[in-house]
Design a protein around this motif. Sequence first.
Motif, PDB file in Angstrom:
ATOM      1  N   ASP A 262      49.460  39.717  39.890  1.00 35.42           N
ATOM      2  CA  ASP A 262      48.901  40.254  38.659  1.00 35.42           C
ATOM      3  C   ASP A 262      47.393  40.362  38.833  1.00 35.42           C
ATOM      4  O   ASP A 262      46.647  39.418  38.579  1.00 35.42           O
ATOM      5  CB  ASP A 262      49.243  39.350  37.481  1.00 35.42           C
ATOM      6  N   THR A 263      46.912  41.516  39.283  1.00 34.00           N
ATOM      7  CA  THR A 263      45.498  41.683  39.590  1.00 34.00           C
ATOM      8  C   THR A 263      44.614  41.593  38.352  1.00 34.00           C
ATOM      9  O   THR A 263      43.416  41.327  38.471  1.00 34.00           O
ATOM     10  CB  THR A 263      45.253  43.025  40.295  1.00 34.00           C
ATOM     11  N   ASP A 264      45.185  41.790  37.167  1.00 38.29           N
ATOM     12  CA  ASP A 264      44.387  41.676  35.945  1.00 38.29           C
ATOM     13  C   ASP A 264      43.926  40.240  35.722  1.00 38.29           C
ATOM     14  O   ASP A 264      42.934  40.000  35.011  1.00 38.29           O
ATOM     15  CB  ASP A 264      45.186  42.148  34.728  1.00 38.29           C
ATOM     16  N   GLU A 265      44.634  39.286  36.311  1.00 41.74           N
ATOM     17  CA  GLU A 265      44.295  37.873  36.150  1.00 41.74           C
ATOM     18  C   GLU A 265      43.514  37.326  37.337  1.00 41.74           C
ATOM     19  O   GLU A 265      43.229  36.139  37.404  1.00 41.74           O
ATOM     20  CB  GLU A 265      45.580  37.052  35.962  1.00 41.74           C
ATOM     21  N   GLU A 266      43.156  38.194  38.277  1.00 42.38           N
ATOM     22  CA  GLU A 266      42.490  37.759  39.496  1.00 42.38           C
ATOM     23  C   GLU A 266      40.985  37.982  39.404  1.00 42.38           C
ATOM     24  O   GLU A 266      40.516  38.904  38.743  1.00 42.38           O
ATOM     25  CB  GLU A 266      43.064  38.539  40.684  1.00 42.38           C
ATOM     26  N   ASP A 267      40.224  37.107  40.084  1.00 42.22           N
ATOM     27  CA  ASP A 267      38.775  37.269  40.148  1.00 42.22           C
ATOM     28  C   ASP A 267      38.417  38.418  41.087  1.00 42.22           C
ATOM     29  O   ASP A 267      39.119  38.685  42.069  1.00 42.22           O
ATOM     30  CB  ASP A 267      38.113  35.985  40.660  1.00 42.22           C
ATOM     31  N   ASP A 268      37.295  39.067  40.815  1.00 45.05           N
ATOM     32  CA  ASP A 268      36.839  40.158  41.674  1.00 45.05           C
ATOM     33  C   ASP A 268      36.607  39.693  43.103  1.00 45.05           C
ATOM     34  O   ASP A 268      36.755  40.461  44.052  1.00 45.05           O
ATOM     35  CB  ASP A 268      35.549  40.777  41.114  1.00 45.05           C
ATOM     36  N   ASP A 269      36.215  38.422  43.275  1.00 43.94           N
ATOM     37  CA  ASP A 269      35.920  37.908  44.609  1.00 43.94           C
ATOM     38  C   ASP A 269      37.156  37.836  45.500  1.00 43.94           C
ATOM     39  O   ASP A 269      37.045  37.866  46.730  1.00 43.94           O
ATOM     40  CB  ASP A 269      35.287  36.514  44.524  1.00 43.94           C
ATOM     41  N   THR A 270      38.337  37.710  44.893  1.00 44.85           N
ATOM     42  CA  THR A 270      39.542  37.498  45.681  1.00 44.85           C
ATOM     43  C   THR A 270      40.603  38.580  45.513  1.00 44.85           C
ATOM     44  O   THR A 270      41.565  38.604  46.269  1.00 44.85           O
ATOM     45  CB  THR A 270      40.183  36.145  45.312  1.00 44.85           C
ATOM     46  N   VAL A 271      40.463  39.467  44.549  1.00 48.38           N
ATOM     47  CA  VAL A 271      41.503  40.454  44.283  1.00 48.38           C
ATOM     48  C   VAL A 271      41.619  41.446  45.432  1.00 48.38           C
ATOM     49  O   VAL A 271      40.628  41.840  46.046  1.00 48.38           O
ATOM     50  CB  VAL A 271      41.216  41.209  42.955  1.00 48.38           C
ATOM     51  N   LEU A 272      42.856  41.815  45.749  1.00 48.86           N
ATOM     52  CA  LEU A 272      43.135  42.863  46.718  1.00 48.86           C
ATOM     53  C   LEU A 272      43.953  43.943  46.039  1.00 48.86           C
ATOM     54  O   LEU A 272      44.852  43.651  45.243  1.00 48.86           O
ATOM     55  CB  LEU A 272      43.922  42.308  47.909  1.00 48.86           C
ATOM     56  N   PHE A 273      43.631  45.194  46.358  1.00 55.06           N
ATOM     57  CA  PHE A 273      44.348  46.330  45.792  1.00 55.06           C
ATOM     58  C   PHE A 273      45.072  47.096  46.897  1.00 55.06           C
ATOM     59  O   PHE A 273      44.718  47.000  48.081  1.00 55.06           O
ATOM     60  CB  PHE A 273      43.379  47.275  45.063  1.00 55.06           C
ATOM     61  N   ASP A 274      46.074  47.835  46.500  1.00 55.31           N
ATOM     62  CA  ASP A 274      46.837  48.660  47.434  1.00 55.31           C
ATOM     63  C   ASP A 274      45.883  49.554  48.227  1.00 55.31           C
ATOM     64  O   ASP A 274      45.075  50.283  47.648  1.00 55.31           O
ATOM     65  CB  ASP A 274      47.839  49.509  46.651  1.00 55.31           C
ATOM     66  N   GLY A 275      45.974  49.475  49.547  1.00 51.38           N
ATOM     67  CA  GLY A 275      45.125  50.289  50.408  1.00 51.38           C
ATOM     68  C   GLY A 275      43.906  49.579  50.957  1.00 51.38           C
ATOM     69  O   GLY A 275      43.233  50.105  51.850  1.00 51.38           O
ATOM     70  N   ASP A 276      43.594  48.392  50.442  1.00 48.43           N
ATOM     71  CA  ASP A 276      42.464  47.639  50.982  1.00 48.43           C
ATOM     72  C   ASP A 276      42.734  47.290  52.449  1.00 48.43           C
ATOM     73  O   ASP A 276      43.850  46.912  52.822  1.00 48.43           O
ATOM     74  CB  ASP A 276      42.242  46.342  50.198  1.00 48.43           C
ATOM     75  N   VAL A 277      41.689  47.404  53.264  1.00 48.07           N
ATOM     76  CA  VAL A 277      41.803  47.079  54.688  1.00 48.07           C
ATOM     77  C   VAL A 277      41.248  45.679  54.914  1.00 48.07           C
ATOM     78  O   VAL A 277      40.077  45.403  54.628  1.00 48.07           O
ATOM     79  CB  VAL A 277      41.037  48.092  55.557  1.00 48.07           C
ATOM     80  N   ILE A 278      42.085  44.794  55.428  1.00 47.42           N
ATOM     81  CA  ILE A 278      41.688  43.425  55.725  1.00 47.42           C
ATOM     82  C   ILE A 278      41.526  43.299  57.234  1.00 47.42           C
ATOM     83  O   ILE A 278      42.458  43.546  57.998  1.00 47.42           O
ATOM     84  CB  ILE A 278      42.732  42.409  55.218  1.00 47.42           C
ATOM     85  N   THR A 279      40.313  42.919  57.659  1.00 43.11           N
ATOM     86  CA  THR A 279      40.020  42.741  59.070  1.00 43.11           C
ATOM     87  C   THR A 279      39.891  41.263  59.382  1.00 43.11           C
ATOM     88  O   THR A 279      39.142  40.535  58.718  1.00 43.11           O
ATOM     89  CB  THR A 279      38.724  43.478  59.459  1.00 43.11           C
ATOM     90  N   PHE A 280      40.623  40.835  60.377  1.00 42.83           N
ATOM     91  CA  PHE A 280      40.685  39.438  60.813  1.00 42.83           C
ATOM     92  C   PHE A 280      39.869  39.307  62.084  1.00 42.83           C
ATOM     93  O   PHE A 280      40.139  39.968  63.082  1.00 42.83           O
ATOM     94  CB  PHE A 280      42.153  39.070  61.058  1.00 42.83           C
ATOM     95  N   SER A 281      38.817  38.468  62.043  1.00 38.64           N
ATOM     96  CA  SER A 281      37.930  38.287  63.192  1.00 38.64           C
ATOM     97  C   SER A 281      38.013  36.844  63.678  1.00 38.64           C
ATOM     98  O   SER A 281      37.958  35.910  62.871  1.00 38.64           O
ATOM     99  CB  SER A 281      36.484  38.639  62.805  1.00 38.64           C
ATOM    100  N   VAL A 282      38.124  36.671  65.002  1.00 40.89           N
ATOM    101  CA  VAL A 282      38.216  35.346  65.614  1.00 40.89           C
ATOM    102  C   VAL A 282      37.116  35.217  66.666  1.00 40.89           C
ATOM    103  O   VAL A 282      37.042  36.019  67.598  1.00 40.89           O
ATOM    104  CB  VAL A 282      39.579  35.112  66.273  1.00 40.89           C
ATOM    105  N   SER A 283      36.267  34.193  66.515  1.00 41.64           N
ATOM    106  CA  SER A 283      35.192  33.922  67.474  1.00 41.64           C
ATOM    107  C   SER A 283      35.376  32.521  68.049  1.00 41.64           C
ATOM    108  O   SER A 283      35.271  31.535  67.309  1.00 41.64           O
ATOM    109  CB  SER A 283      33.816  34.010  66.806  1.00 41.64           C
TER     110      SER A 283
END
Length: 268
Positions: free
Chosen positions: A194-215
Amino acid sequence: MKLYSIISSMCVMLLTVSCEKELDFKYHDIAPLTVIEAQLTPDGAKVGITYTTPMDEPMNRTLLTDAEVTLTDLTDGSVYNLYTDAEGFFVDSTPGIAGHDYRLAVERDGCRYEADATMYPPTEIESLEFNWIKMPYDYVAVFQGRFYDCQTSNGECYWIKLYRNGEIYLWSEMDDRNAVDGVSTFITMTTRMDTDEEDDDTVLFDGDVITFSVSPISRDMHDYLEALQNDSNGPAMFRGDKCLGYFMATSPVSASIVFRPDEIPEYK
């Protein structure tokens, strides 16, 4: 691939509390000190120099450019003088070489700071995925990134960063104590269904690209990041005059996944 167990999911909640912070380091309220944030990668060296900011004042990220910065390859004896770019960072495009030892030296306002680091080789990302898990308040999308751990020794450490559409989303440090058959797994909760109840800092929407970086990083760098997660300035990583900050030499790798909430399986 499903999550390993309900225990893993519970660990996720503890991990998320510690790692959902902006990549914008803050330091204890003390007299202003020089802060050096430096890294060497296969793309070259990049060093930012700032002052600490009192806790009751807005964060000041103005870069200081009145310094002399050199990088020495202790393995082959090469010395590089870094220059300032348009943003105010000290840079050099010479690639770091895995297995070589390096020394960063900064001279400014009569003070000298030095730090050493060994260049770490890259790991390899094995897979990325999301799973919905049922929480008392809603379904939550759990991200899982798997990557290969070096099996030549124990105690490898890593700096994990997640980016949302190119902007930092969260970061955390981890080691290989939970690696299974040479594969380490990073797990964290992300957005609610339920994105209406999510904070802007953590909300993800359909189509968002999440990049995972490992150092891959040293144990000292791991402990430094862990201290920052706990609102500490962290252990001293520079010799000479007193300053804060870090110097690391690493080979980051990254992979991306598109967030498609309707295609994410539920964890059973």
